[in-house]
Scaffold this active site. Sequence first.
Site, PDB file in Angstrom:
ATOM      1  N   GLY A 175      45.595  15.613  50.396  1.00 22.99           N
ATOM      2  CA  GLY A 175      44.164  15.660  50.687  1.00 22.99           C
ATOM      3  C   GLY A 175      43.881  16.944  51.420  1.00 22.99           C
TER       4      GLY A 175
ATOM      5  N   CYS B 268      52.144  16.668  50.197  1.00 26.45           N
ATOM      6  CA  CYS B 268      51.234  17.813  50.325  1.00 26.45           C
ATOM      7  C   CYS B 268      50.550  17.822  51.706  1.00 26.45           C
ATOM      8  CB  CYS B 268      50.254  17.795  49.162  1.00 26.45           C
ATOM      9  SG  CYS B 268      49.529  19.393  48.851  1.00 26.45           S
TER      10      CYS B 268
ATOM     11  N   HIS C 274      52.498  16.638  43.924  1.00 25.81           N
ATOM     12  CA  HIS C 274      51.847  15.310  43.870  1.00 25.81           C
ATOM     13  C   HIS C 274      52.506  14.370  42.859  1.00 25.81           C
ATOM     14  CE1 HIS C 274      48.146  15.978  46.293  1.00 25.81           C
ATOM     15  NE2 HIS C 274      48.475  17.236  46.060  1.00 25.81           N
TER      16      HIS C 274
ATOM     17  N   GLU D  66      52.145  11.273  42.503  1.00 27.51           N
ATOM     18  CA  GLU D  66      51.233  10.199  42.053  1.00 27.51           C
ATOM     19  C   GLU D  66      50.348  10.656  40.893  1.00 27.51           C
ATOM     20  OE1 GLU D  66      50.767  12.132  44.530  1.00 27.51           O
ATOM     21  OE2 GLU D  66      48.640  12.556  44.779  1.00 27.51           O
TER      22      GLU D  66
HETATM   23  N1  GLN Z   1      45.713  22.608  50.993  1.00 26.93           N
HETATM   24  C1  GLN Z   1      45.629  21.309  51.587  1.00 26.93           C
HETATM   25  C2  GLN Z   1      45.834  21.393  53.112  1.00 26.93           C
HETATM   26  O1  GLN Z   1      46.243  22.442  53.577  1.00 26.93           O
HETATM   27  C3  GLN Z   1      46.634  20.361  50.996  1.00 26.93           C
HETATM   28  C4  GLN Z   1      46.358  20.173  49.530  1.00 26.93           C
HETATM   29  C5  GLN Z   1      46.833  18.894  48.963  1.00 26.93           C
HETATM   30  O2  GLN Z   1      47.155  17.937  49.677  1.00 26.93           O
HETATM   31  N2  GLN Z   1      46.824  18.831  47.656  1.00 26.93           N
HETATM   32  O3  GLN Z   1      45.583  20.459  53.791  1.00 26.93           O
END
Ligand code: GLN
Length: 205
Positions: A54, A86, A183, A185
């Site tokens: 996220g 992520c 990811h 998922e």
């Molecule tokens: N770029 C996002 C961050 O730095 C992470 C991106 C992702 O979770 N797909 O929080």
Amino acid sequence: MSLTLGVLSIQGDVLENVLAVKAAIDALDIDGTVTSVRTPDEISNVDGLIIPGGESTTMGRLSVANGALKILKEKIEQGMPVLGICAGMIMLSKTAQDKVVGKIDQPLLDILDIKLERNSFGRQRESFESDISLNSIGIPSFNGVFIRAPSISDVGNDIEVLSKFNEKIVAVKKNNIIGVAFHPELTSDISLHKYFVNLTNTLKN
Ligand code: GLN
């Protein structure tokens, strides 16, 4: 005893992870359930937790505001299995910097001794997929979906590197804690979710 898995639902990619964990539980034929969790009370009831992808600054700030960050840190330090995806991996880290804007004032769990670069492969339009391998956990080939993904430039002594892409570290493990930059998922391959459900089952028993 039945296994309870949770997906942190404060911000980010919740539903896809709930579905992937459900599929993993079914495929493994384990007595377990998966639920989305948000409050400290809900978090305290799970045996293993996914922190989804996220936006980590938002996720961190909201987790401080509702008291989730404190209990998350306690439970993970006590050994609860966690899979940070992520932004979720960024949340687990001790230090994070953005590739372009540098240091950001963002609440982190400060648990994994990794040096992390946010948006390491570029912004949204530079998102990509690539085959990667996670050999040491029995997944030789996996379709990595990278979306504004971070990478890890340095790890502490006790951190196991699970995968690299273009010389950048994109997956790590330390005991009960796994972090991945991509990811799982968003693919139909549930092998990483299966690995995590199995890990939770093993560490619980
Ligand atoms: N770029 C996002 C961050 O730095 C992470 C991106 C992702 O979770 N797909 O929080």
